[in-house]
Design a protein around this motif. Structure first.
Motif, PDB file in Angstrom:
ATOM      1  N   ARG A  14     -36.790  -3.432 -10.582  1.00  0.00           N
ATOM      2  CA  ARG A  14     -35.405  -2.974 -10.464  1.00  0.00           C
ATOM      3  C   ARG A  14     -34.933  -3.016  -9.014  1.00  0.00           C
ATOM      4  O   ARG A  14     -33.820  -3.449  -8.719  1.00  0.00           O
ATOM      5  CB  ARG A  14     -35.279  -1.558 -11.018  1.00  0.00           C
ATOM      6  N   GLU A  17     -34.276  -6.587  -8.061  1.00  0.00           N
ATOM      7  CA  GLU A  17     -33.039  -7.053  -8.713  1.00  0.00           C
ATOM      8  C   GLU A  17     -31.806  -6.567  -7.950  1.00  0.00           C
ATOM      9  O   GLU A  17     -30.856  -7.329  -7.718  1.00  0.00           O
ATOM     10  CB  GLU A  17     -33.004  -6.545 -10.156  1.00  0.00           C
ATOM     11  N   LEU A  18     -31.812  -5.305  -7.541  1.00  0.00           N
ATOM     12  CA  LEU A  18     -30.686  -4.754  -6.788  1.00  0.00           C
ATOM     13  C   LEU A  18     -30.518  -5.473  -5.450  1.00  0.00           C
ATOM     14  O   LEU A  18     -29.410  -5.847  -5.062  1.00  0.00           O
ATOM     15  CB  LEU A  18     -30.887  -3.259  -6.559  1.00  0.00           C
ATOM     16  N   ARG A  20     -31.513  -8.487  -4.567  1.00  0.00           N
ATOM     17  CA  ARG A  20     -31.041  -9.864  -4.767  1.00  0.00           C
ATOM     18  C   ARG A  20     -29.568  -9.899  -5.143  1.00  0.00           C
ATOM     19  O   ARG A  20     -28.883 -10.904  -4.924  1.00  0.00           O
ATOM     20  CB  ARG A  20     -31.881 -10.559  -5.839  1.00  0.00           C
ATOM     21  N   GLY A  21     -29.063  -8.799  -5.697  1.00  0.00           N
ATOM     22  CA  GLY A  21     -27.658  -8.716  -6.067  1.00  0.00           C
ATOM     23  C   GLY A  21     -26.757  -8.189  -4.959  1.00  0.00           C
ATOM     24  O   GLY A  21     -25.590  -7.893  -5.202  1.00  0.00           O
ATOM     25  N   GLY A  22     -27.289  -8.053  -3.753  1.00  0.00           N
ATOM     26  CA  GLY A  22     -26.472  -7.613  -2.626  1.00  0.00           C
ATOM     27  C   GLY A  22     -26.325  -6.108  -2.508  1.00  0.00           C
ATOM     28  O   GLY A  22     -25.496  -5.627  -1.731  1.00  0.00           O
ATOM     29  N   ARG A  23     -27.141  -5.348  -3.242  1.00  0.00           N
ATOM     30  CA  ARG A  23     -27.062  -3.894  -3.198  1.00  0.00           C
ATOM     31  C   ARG A  23     -28.051  -3.340  -2.180  1.00  0.00           C
ATOM     32  O   ARG A  23     -28.855  -4.078  -1.594  1.00  0.00           O
ATOM     33  CB  ARG A  23     -27.332  -3.284  -4.581  1.00  0.00           C
ATOM     34  N   ASP A  38     -30.043  -7.502   1.745  1.00  0.00           N
ATOM     35  CA  ASP A  38     -30.321  -8.929   1.912  1.00  0.00           C
ATOM     36  C   ASP A  38     -29.814  -9.408   3.264  1.00  0.00           C
ATOM     37  O   ASP A  38     -28.604  -9.448   3.509  1.00  0.00           O
ATOM     38  CB  ASP A  38     -29.645  -9.698   0.772  1.00  0.00           C
ATOM     39  N   ASP A  41     -27.087 -12.140   3.454  1.00  0.00           N
ATOM     40  CA  ASP A  41     -25.792 -11.848   2.830  1.00  0.00           C
ATOM     41  C   ASP A  41     -24.978 -10.944   3.760  1.00  0.00           C
ATOM     42  O   ASP A  41     -25.265  -9.755   3.879  1.00  0.00           O
ATOM     43  CB  ASP A  41     -26.029 -11.151   1.487  1.00  0.00           C
ATOM     44  N   ALA A  44     -23.771  -7.636   2.204  1.00  0.00           N
ATOM     45  CA  ALA A  44     -24.845  -6.649   2.023  1.00  0.00           C
ATOM     46  C   ALA A  44     -25.176  -5.974   3.345  1.00  0.00           C
ATOM     47  O   ALA A  44     -25.373  -4.753   3.408  1.00  0.00           O
ATOM     48  CB  ALA A  44     -26.083  -7.318   1.440  1.00  0.00           C
ATOM     49  N   ASP A 164     -27.697   2.472  -3.435  1.00  0.00           N
ATOM     50  CA  ASP A 164     -27.936   2.276  -4.868  1.00  0.00           C
ATOM     51  C   ASP A 164     -29.240   2.904  -5.354  1.00  0.00           C
ATOM     52  O   ASP A 164     -29.293   3.433  -6.458  1.00  0.00           O
ATOM     53  CB  ASP A 164     -27.924   0.778  -5.176  1.00  0.00           C
TER      54      ASP A 164
END
Length: 331
Positions: A14, A17-18, A20-23, A38, A41, A44, A164
């Protein structure tokens, strides 16, 4: 609310995943808990500054799962390879020139030609970095100016609801930040003492110069050090209410009319988007404005709240009078 993830396979998955999603995910290392985002990014990275209420765009340390991965994004010296072999994984950060094909974004490097990299020793952190597969910028996971966190409870005391998740890996073994060593010049320089002693470093590579963290009184270029930041070649004019025909424009919101070339930090006046686009915009306007014969860059007003303070700090330094010979930036 900020999710508290356990250091299980599900928690790691989890957290990766966060990221990699820019969180934003805080995680423990052997030194302190880092606030991860990241490093490739810009948005991010801007969120890191926003969450920490960090007043300046200081360079951030990018974390990697191994030395080979770190050295894909910077140009390692012979000393860097020797130190990596001896002290990585571990609490040592190396400042090196950014590689031409490296993916660390300008905002993570504060617009400078060098980047700070390290391989942490905490096993769960290494597993997380392997799962993400990208450089992870991670300053200490606390509000700017507060005491650095050495367990997940400390993180939540300051950042609950602002990030997050926190990946709970228990108390940090070292509890003080990493040593930062600048290897970008002819002489190794200690920028910040930390978890590896300078005596241990000197036993491996020879003499290391000590640098005062406050001798210049200017903007930090690496955690724990102060000096000047990158500034464009063209002069910068702040709080522009109009634009002259020979000016480039750094816009925020609705752009002023009349500029030869425009870069809009955020058409919708979002400060996080503006922060993520600041360094790229200054570089673009410097390059294109020079090509088009502009004599300076005009900057529209930016609010002095939240991330706006950091943006204005950076712009104020870019607009400051230039010394006859600028000190070389190191991080």
């Amino acid at each position: 609310m900020t999710d508290r993830l356990s250091s299980t396979a599900d928690g790691l998955s989890r957290a990766a995943e966060l990221l990699r999603g820019g969180r934003l995910v805080a995680f423990g290392t052997e030194t302190v808990y880092g606030l991860g985002g990241d490093a490739t990014d810009p948005l991010a990275v801007a969120r890191i500054f926003e969450a920490k209420k960090r007043p300046r765009f200081n360079p951030l340390i990018s974390h990697f799962a191994d030395a080979d991965e770190a050295f894909r994004h910077v140009v390692p010296t012979a000393s860097a390879r020797i130190l990596a072999e001896r002290f990585w994984p571990g609490p040592l950060t190396l400042v090196l020139p950014r590689a031409a094909d490296g993916a660390i974004c300008d905002l993570a490097a504060a617009g400078l030609p060098t980047a700070a990299v390290r391989v942490p020793a905490e096993e769960t952190a290494l597993a997380l970095l392997r799962a993400v597969g990208r450089p992870i910028a991670a300053p200490s996971a606390n509000l700017s100016g507060a005491v650095s966190p050495s367990d997940a409870d400390h993180v939540l005391e300051g950042l609950d609801g602002r990030i997050d998740a926190v990946l709970d890996t228990g108390p940090c073994a070292v509890g003080v930040e990493s040593t930062i060593l600048d290897l970008s010049g002819d002489t190794p320089r200690l920028l910040r003492p930390g978890g590896i002693s300078v005596e241990d470093i000197e036993a491996v590579i020879g003499p290391v110069a000590r640098v005062s963290a406050s001798k210049t009184g200017q903007a930090p270029v690496a955690p724990g050090m102060l000096t000047s930041h990158y500034a464009p070649g063209l002069p910068v004019r702040l709080n522009a209410q109009s634009v002259e025909a020979d000016e480039a424009l750094l816009a925020f919101g609705s752009p002023l009319e009349g500029a030869r070339v425009v870069w809009n930090l955020s058409e919708t006046a979002r400060l996080d988007e503006a922060a993520s686009r600041l360094f790229a915009g200054l570089r673009y306007l410097d390059r294109e404005g020079t090509r088009l014969g502009c004599r300076r860059i005009a900057v529209q007003p930016v609010p002095s709240t939240g991330l706006g303070l950091a943006i204005l700090d950076r712009l104020g330094r870019a607009a400051a009078p230039r010394p006859a010979v600028q000190e070389r930036s190191v991080a």
